[in-house]
Write a protein that holds these residues in place. Structure first.
Motif, PDB file in Angstrom:
ATOM      1  N   GLY A  43       0.822  -1.204   0.000  1.00 34.95           N
ATOM      2  CA  GLY A  43       0.000   0.000   0.000  1.00 34.95           C
ATOM      3  C   GLY A  43       0.853   1.249   0.000  1.00 34.95           C
ATOM      4  O   GLY A  43       2.042   1.219  -0.288  1.00 34.95           O
ATOM      5  N   ARG A  44       0.235   2.347   0.366  1.00 36.65           N
ATOM      6  CA  ARG A  44       0.904   3.645   0.325  1.00 36.65           C
ATOM      7  C   ARG A  44       1.670   3.844   1.631  1.00 36.65           C
ATOM      8  O   ARG A  44       1.168   4.425   2.580  1.00 36.65           O
ATOM      9  CB  ARG A  44      -0.121   4.747   0.118  1.00 36.65           C
ATOM     10  N   THR A 100       0.618   9.317  10.591  1.00 35.26           N
ATOM     11  CA  THR A 100       1.158   8.065  11.120  1.00 35.26           C
ATOM     12  C   THR A 100       0.021   7.232  11.676  1.00 35.26           C
ATOM     13  O   THR A 100      -0.801   7.739  12.446  1.00 35.26           O
ATOM     14  CB  THR A 100       2.190   8.333  12.220  1.00 35.26           C
ATOM     15  N   GLY A 101      -0.025   6.011  11.294  1.00 36.61           N
ATOM     16  CA  GLY A 101      -1.084   5.138  11.777  1.00 36.61           C
ATOM     17  C   GLY A 101      -0.560   3.748  12.082  1.00 36.61           C
ATOM     18  O   GLY A 101       0.514   3.355  11.618  1.00 36.61           O
ATOM     19  N   ARG A 102      -1.298   3.033  12.894  1.00 37.77           N
ATOM     20  CA  ARG A 102      -0.967   1.631  13.184  1.00 37.77           C
ATOM     21  C   ARG A 102      -1.976   0.757  12.459  1.00 37.77           C
ATOM     22  O   ARG A 102      -3.189   0.937  12.598  1.00 37.77           O
ATOM     23  CB  ARG A 102      -1.001   1.355  14.682  1.00 37.77           C
ATOM     24  N   PHE A 103      -1.444  -0.176  11.710  1.00 35.36           N
ATOM     25  CA  PHE A 103      -2.279  -1.074  10.934  1.00 35.36           C
ATOM     26  C   PHE A 103      -2.058  -2.505  11.395  1.00 35.36           C
ATOM     27  O   PHE A 103      -0.976  -2.855  11.887  1.00 35.36           O
ATOM     28  CB  PHE A 103      -1.968  -0.922   9.443  1.00 35.36           C
ATOM     29  N   TRP A 104      -3.093  -3.321  11.214  1.00 33.94           N
ATOM     30  CA  TRP A 104      -3.057  -4.702  11.690  1.00 33.94           C
ATOM     31  C   TRP A 104      -3.388  -5.676  10.559  1.00 33.94           C
ATOM     32  O   TRP A 104      -4.165  -5.363   9.659  1.00 33.94           O
ATOM     33  CB  TRP A 104      -4.081  -4.895  12.804  1.00 33.94           C
ATOM     34  N   GLY A 105      -2.801  -6.845  10.646  1.00 36.77           N
ATOM     35  CA  GLY A 105      -3.167  -7.924   9.746  1.00 36.77           C
ATOM     36  C   GLY A 105      -4.378  -8.664  10.287  1.00 36.77           C
ATOM     37  O   GLY A 105      -4.885  -8.371  11.372  1.00 36.77           O
ATOM     38  N   GLN A 106      -4.803  -9.664   9.522  1.00 39.98           N
ATOM     39  CA  GLN A 106      -6.015 -10.392   9.884  1.00 39.98           C
ATOM     40  C   GLN A 106      -5.744 -11.542  10.856  1.00 39.98           C
ATOM     41  O   GLN A 106      -6.668 -12.121  11.415  1.00 39.98           O
ATOM     42  CB  GLN A 106      -6.696 -10.938   8.628  1.00 39.98           C
ATOM     43  N   GLY A 107      -4.476 -11.865  11.030  1.00 43.99           N
ATOM     44  CA  GLY A 107      -4.096 -12.911  11.973  1.00 43.99           C
ATOM     45  C   GLY A 107      -3.876 -14.254  11.320  1.00 43.99           C
ATOM     46  O   GLY A 107      -4.462 -14.562  10.271  1.00 43.99           O
ATOM     47  N   ASP A 122       1.679 -21.463  23.677  1.00 42.12           N
ATOM     48  CA  ASP A 122       1.914 -20.540  22.558  1.00 42.12           C
ATOM     49  C   ASP A 122       0.755 -20.561  21.563  1.00 42.12           C
ATOM     50  O   ASP A 122       0.725 -19.752  20.625  1.00 42.12           O
ATOM     51  CB  ASP A 122       3.203 -20.901  21.819  1.00 42.12           C
ATOM     52  N   THR A 123      -0.175 -21.482  21.754  1.00 36.57           N
ATOM     53  CA  THR A 123      -1.334 -21.556  20.872  1.00 36.57           C
ATOM     54  C   THR A 123      -2.129 -20.265  20.926  1.00 36.57           C
ATOM     55  O   THR A 123      -2.533 -19.817  22.001  1.00 36.57           O
ATOM     56  CB  THR A 123      -2.231 -22.745  21.261  1.00 36.57           C
ATOM     57  N   ALA A 124      -2.320 -19.655  19.766  1.00 33.97           N
ATOM     58  CA  ALA A 124      -3.009 -18.361  19.693  1.00 33.97           C
ATOM     59  C   ALA A 124      -3.140 -17.954  18.229  1.00 33.97           C
ATOM     60  O   ALA A 124      -2.524 -18.562  17.342  1.00 33.97           O
ATOM     61  CB  ALA A 124      -2.237 -17.297  20.463  1.00 33.97           C
ATOM     62  N   VAL A 125      -3.909 -16.915  18.012  1.00 37.50           N
ATOM     63  CA  VAL A 125      -3.893 -16.235  16.723  1.00 37.50           C
ATOM     64  C   VAL A 125      -2.817 -15.161  16.811  1.00 37.50           C
ATOM     65  O   VAL A 125      -2.813 -14.361  17.752  1.00 37.50           O
ATOM     66  CB  VAL A 125      -5.250 -15.607  16.380  1.00 37.50           C
ATOM     67  N   TYR A 126      -1.907 -15.183  15.851  1.00 37.52           N
ATOM     68  CA  TYR A 126      -0.804 -14.231  15.840  1.00 37.52           C
ATOM     69  C   TYR A 126      -1.112 -13.122  14.839  1.00 37.52           C
ATOM     70  O   TYR A 126      -1.414 -13.388  13.669  1.00 37.52           O
ATOM     71  CB  TYR A 126       0.501 -14.939  15.487  1.00 37.52           C
ATOM     72  N   TYR A 127      -1.021 -11.891  15.325  1.00 38.91           N
ATOM     73  CA  TYR A 127      -1.314 -10.708  14.510  1.00 38.91           C
ATOM     74  C   TYR A 127      -0.043  -9.866  14.361  1.00 38.91           C
ATOM     75  O   TYR A 127       0.675  -9.650  15.341  1.00 38.91           O
ATOM     76  CB  TYR A 127      -2.369  -9.834  15.183  1.00 38.91           C
ATOM     77  N   CYS A 128       0.193  -9.381  13.163  1.00 34.76           N
ATOM     78  CA  CYS A 128       1.282  -8.429  12.984  1.00 34.76           C
ATOM     79  C   CYS A 128       0.707  -7.026  12.935  1.00 34.76           C
ATOM     80  O   CYS A 128      -0.462  -6.828  12.597  1.00 34.76           O
ATOM     81  CB  CYS A 128       2.099  -8.738  11.740  1.00 34.76           C
ATOM     82  N   ASN A 129       1.543  -6.068  13.285  1.00 32.60           N
ATOM     83  CA  ASN A 129       1.142  -4.673  13.175  1.00 32.60           C
ATOM     84  C   ASN A 129       2.295  -3.855  12.630  1.00 32.60           C
ATOM     85  O   ASN A 129       3.460  -4.284  12.675  1.00 32.60           O
ATOM     86  CB  ASN A 129       0.665  -4.117  14.517  1.00 32.60           C
ATOM     87  N   ALA A 130       1.965  -2.692  12.118  1.00 30.74           N
ATOM     88  CA  ALA A 130       2.974  -1.804  11.544  1.00 30.74           C
ATOM     89  C   ALA A 130       2.605  -0.372  11.851  1.00 30.74           C
ATOM     90  O   ALA A 130       1.452   0.030  11.658  1.00 30.74           O
ATOM     91  CB  ALA A 130       3.065  -2.020  10.034  1.00 30.74           C
ATOM     92  N   ASP A 131       3.588   0.389  12.325  1.00 32.94           N
ATOM     93  CA  ASP A 131       3.433   1.826  12.522  1.00 32.94           C
ATOM     94  C   ASP A 131       4.088   2.502  11.334  1.00 32.94           C
ATOM     95  O   ASP A 131       5.318   2.471  11.199  1.00 32.94           O
ATOM     96  CB  ASP A 131       4.100   2.276  13.829  1.00 32.94           C
ATOM     97  N   VAL A 132       3.284   3.088  10.478  1.00 36.81           N
ATOM     98  CA  VAL A 132       3.805   3.626   9.228  1.00 36.81           C
ATOM     99  C   VAL A 132       3.297   5.034   8.999  1.00 36.81           C
ATOM    100  O   VAL A 132       2.292   5.466   9.566  1.00 36.81           O
ATOM    101  CB  VAL A 132       3.392   2.733   8.031  1.00 36.81           C
ATOM    102  N   VAL A 133       4.034   5.742   8.137  1.00 36.08           N
ATOM    103  CA  VAL A 133       3.578   7.039   7.644  1.00 36.08           C
ATOM    104  C   VAL A 133       2.921   6.785   6.299  1.00 36.08           C
ATOM    105  O   VAL A 133       3.545   6.243   5.384  1.00 36.08           O
ATOM    106  CB  VAL A 133       4.739   8.030   7.509  1.00 36.08           C
ATOM    107  N   THR A 134       1.659   7.173   6.221  1.00 36.14           N
ATOM    108  CA  THR A 134       0.908   6.957   4.999  1.00 36.14           C
ATOM    109  C   THR A 134       0.164   8.241   4.664  1.00 36.14           C
ATOM    110  O   THR A 134       0.345   9.270   5.324  1.00 36.14           O
ATOM    111  CB  THR A 134      -0.054   5.765   5.161  1.00 36.14           C
ATOM    112  N   GLY A 135      -0.651   8.211   3.663  1.00 32.61           N
ATOM    113  CA  GLY A 135      -1.414   9.397   3.291  1.00 32.61           C
ATOM    114  C   GLY A 135      -1.673   9.426   1.800  1.00 32.61           C
ATOM    115  O   GLY A 135      -1.393   8.464   1.081  1.00 32.61           O
ATOM    116  N   ARG A 136      -2.205  10.531   1.365  1.00 33.31           N
ATOM    117  CA  ARG A 136      -2.465  10.722  -0.048  1.00 33.31           C
ATOM    118  C   ARG A 136      -2.375  12.189  -0.393  1.00 33.31           C
ATOM    119  O   ARG A 136      -2.524  13.043   0.471  1.00 33.31           O
ATOM    120  CB  ARG A 136      -3.842  10.167  -0.432  1.00 33.31           C
TER     121      ARG A 136
END
Length: 123
Positions: A26-27, A109-116, A89-103
């Motif tokens: 993405g952007r 700056t926002g934090r985005f998450w995956g679906q797990g 350790d059994t769980a749903v694992y989610y990643c996140n990212a703190d990125v600079v985005t925009g248009r």
């Protein structure tokens, strides 16, 4: 605008190893940090590992020495190597990212998450 997609989860026996990965697209103008959290059934989501843009890493006490987070800048991908797996350790694992985005001319700056991705450890 920003999408995170995890992969690599599955069913593993206790004592085994697994790698989960998270691709970002993405952007994205810059990334400040990436991380992995997990959520077991009936429990709150907990942070397990983070990595800053400079490469500094931090881990939850329960996973230190067994989990390794890595960031592949050229692929905008973060992985989590999980060794010596335990049933807890059994769980749903989610990643996140703190990125600079925009248009256009705006940036934020926002934090985005995956679906797990599900990781299940059998005893």
């Amino acid at each position: 605008q920003v999408q995170l997609v995890e992969s690599g989860g599955g069913l593993v026996q206790a004592g085994g190893s697994l790698m989960v990965s998270c691709g970002a697209s993405g952007r994205i103008f810059s990334s400040n940090g990436r991380g992995w959290c997990r959520q077991a059934p009936g429990k709150q989501r907990e942070l397990v590992a983070v990595i800053a843009s400079g490469g500094t890493t931090n881990y939850a006490g329960s996973v230190k020495g067994r989990f390794t987070i890595s960031w592949y800048n050229d692929k905008n991908t973060v992985s989590l190597q999980i060794n010596s797996l335990k049933p807890e350790d059994t769980a749903v694992y989610y990643c996140n990212a703190d990125v600079v985005t925009g248009r256009d001319n705006s940036r934020y700056t926002g934090r985005f998450w995956g679906q797990g991705t599900q990781v299940t450890v059998s005893s």
